[in-house]
Design a protein around this motif. Structure first.
Motif, PDB file in Angstrom:
ATOM      1  N   UNK A   1       0.942  10.535   1.386  1.00  0.00           N
ATOM      2  CA  UNK A   1       1.527   9.075   1.243  1.00  0.00           C
ATOM      3  C   UNK A   1       2.093   8.290   2.517  1.00  0.00           C
ATOM      4  N   UNK A   2       2.031   7.101   2.579  1.00  0.00           N
ATOM      5  CA  UNK A   2       2.586   6.583   3.697  1.00  0.00           C
ATOM      6  C   UNK A   2       3.772   6.533   3.940  1.00  0.00           C
TER       7      UNK A   2
ATOM      8  N   UNK B   1       0.807  -1.481  -0.200  1.00  0.00           N
ATOM      9  CA  UNK B   1       0.011  -0.021   0.130  1.00  0.00           C
ATOM     10  C   UNK B   1       0.921   1.222  -0.042  1.00  0.00           C
ATOM     11  N   UNK B   2       2.056   1.135   0.126  1.00  0.00           N
ATOM     12  CA  UNK B   2       3.132   2.408   0.194  1.00  0.00           C
ATOM     13  C   UNK B   2       3.158   2.954  -1.141  1.00  0.00           C
ATOM     14  N   UNK B   3       2.669   1.982  -2.129  1.00  0.00           N
ATOM     15  CA  UNK B   3       2.653   2.491  -3.542  1.00  0.00           C
ATOM     16  C   UNK B   3       1.432   3.424  -3.625  1.00  0.00           C
TER      17      UNK B   3
ATOM     18  N   UNK C   1       2.083  14.468   4.013  1.00  0.00           N
ATOM     19  CA  UNK C   1       1.275  15.408   3.261  1.00  0.00           C
ATOM     20  C   UNK C   1       1.996  15.722   2.183  1.00  0.00           C
ATOM     21  N   UNK C   2       1.741  15.449   0.898  1.00  0.00           N
ATOM     22  CA  UNK C   2       2.534  15.819  -0.416  1.00  0.00           C
ATOM     23  C   UNK C   2       1.778  16.816  -1.313  1.00  0.00           C
TER      24      UNK C   2
ATOM     25  N   UNK D   1       2.544  16.361   8.423  1.00  0.00           N
ATOM     26  CA  UNK D   1       2.189  14.819   8.459  1.00  0.00           C
ATOM     27  C   UNK D   1       0.922  14.541   9.298  1.00  0.00           C
ATOM     28  N   UNK D   2       0.700  13.326   9.204  1.00  0.00           N
ATOM     29  CA  UNK D   2      -0.670  12.978   9.871  1.00  0.00           C
ATOM     30  C   UNK D   2      -0.433  11.493  10.299  1.00  0.00           C
ATOM     31  N   UNK D   3      -0.801  11.408  11.593  1.00  0.00           N
ATOM     32  CA  UNK D   3      -0.747  10.127  12.240  1.00  0.00           C
ATOM     33  C   UNK D   3      -1.991   9.587  12.430  1.00  0.00           C
TER      34      UNK D   3
END
Length: 254
Positions: free
Chosen positions: A130-131, A16-18, A189-190, A205-207
């Protein structure tokens, strides 16, 4: 056996990193919540067809738990997850075929009306992420009414993610093995849209945290030694973190 199963979860999550996810914070016009839920009900039908057509991986709508003094905050969050291949083949009209199948027999004008947020949604504040780290999943099933939690975070040092991996991730992994947690993940966040830019947010970022319904999770006990204390001090100084937001699942293609 538990470790073997967890390894399978980790392998599944690795792929799922993709993928990327667009998280849309929805601010409603006054008094339009019921209309909004009907609008998203229509998109739910369309999104299920879009999954079948391999246009998206997953779509969901979550209601945010309000807090005192948070006027003009989003009332709902929509998540739309896609693969890199799906992003490449989509254009602004890709959804039309799926929508026509979801509303078979209805005219395009009627479909456009059913899927229009005009007069219902005041703002859509989107963030694409993205993760960059995460545990495996303890099951992928969603049930309407499930709870999810997230923190907006601002990176302060370059070793921020390394601290999260070294300190928080092992705790979350153990909680998964013990049956208290479904998932922990950290996303970067991209991209953000203009409505989000207008907030002047510094979040990078989001956790995310998804827990199971198992109760009485024991408190985490940390070793009381010099190196452990310094490590946690390093984590605290590596980022700023806003209070947790609670979400409740309303619709999902899972």
């Amino acid at each position: 056996m538990k470790k073997y199963l967890f390894l399978l979860f980790c392998v599944a999550h690795f792929f799922s990193y993709a993928q990327t996810t667009t998280m849309i914070a929805v601010v409603l016009e006054d008094g339009k919540e019921q209309e909004y839920l009907e609008y998203e009900k229509n998109w739910h039908k369309t999104a299920k067809e879009m999954v079948k057509d391999d246009l998206i991986v997953q779509w969901s709508v979550w209601k945010r738990t309000p807090r005192d003094g948070d006027d003009d905050w989003a009332q709902y969050y929509v998540f739309r997850r896609t693969s890199k291949e799906q992003d490449l083949k989509q254009d602004s009209n890709s959804w039309i075929k799926s929508a026509k199948r979801a509303f078979k027999g209805k005219s395009q004008r009627t479909i456009d009306r059913l899927l229009s947020s005009k007069g219902i949604v005041k703002e859509n504040r989107s963030r694409t992420y993205k993760w960059v780290s995460g545990t495996g999943w303890r099951g992928l099933e969603w049930v309407i009414g499930d709870k999810g939690y997230f923190h907006f975070m601002t990176k302060k040092t370059d070793d921020f993610v390394a601290y999260e991996n070294a300190l928080w991730k092992p705790i979350a992994q153990q909680q998964i093995l013990d049956g208290y947690r479904k998932f922990w993940g950290l996303a970067e966040i991209i991209n953000i849209n203009d409505d989000t830019k207008a907030l002047n947010s510094t979040s990078t970022h989001i956790a995310f945290n998804f827990m199971t319904k198992k109760e009485n999770m024991p408190d985490t006990v940390f070793p009381d030694d010099f190196l452990t204390q310094k490590a946690w001090e390093g984590l605290q100084s590596s980022r700023e973190m806003l209070p947790s937001e609670e979400l409740t699942l309303v619709y999902s293609t899972f």
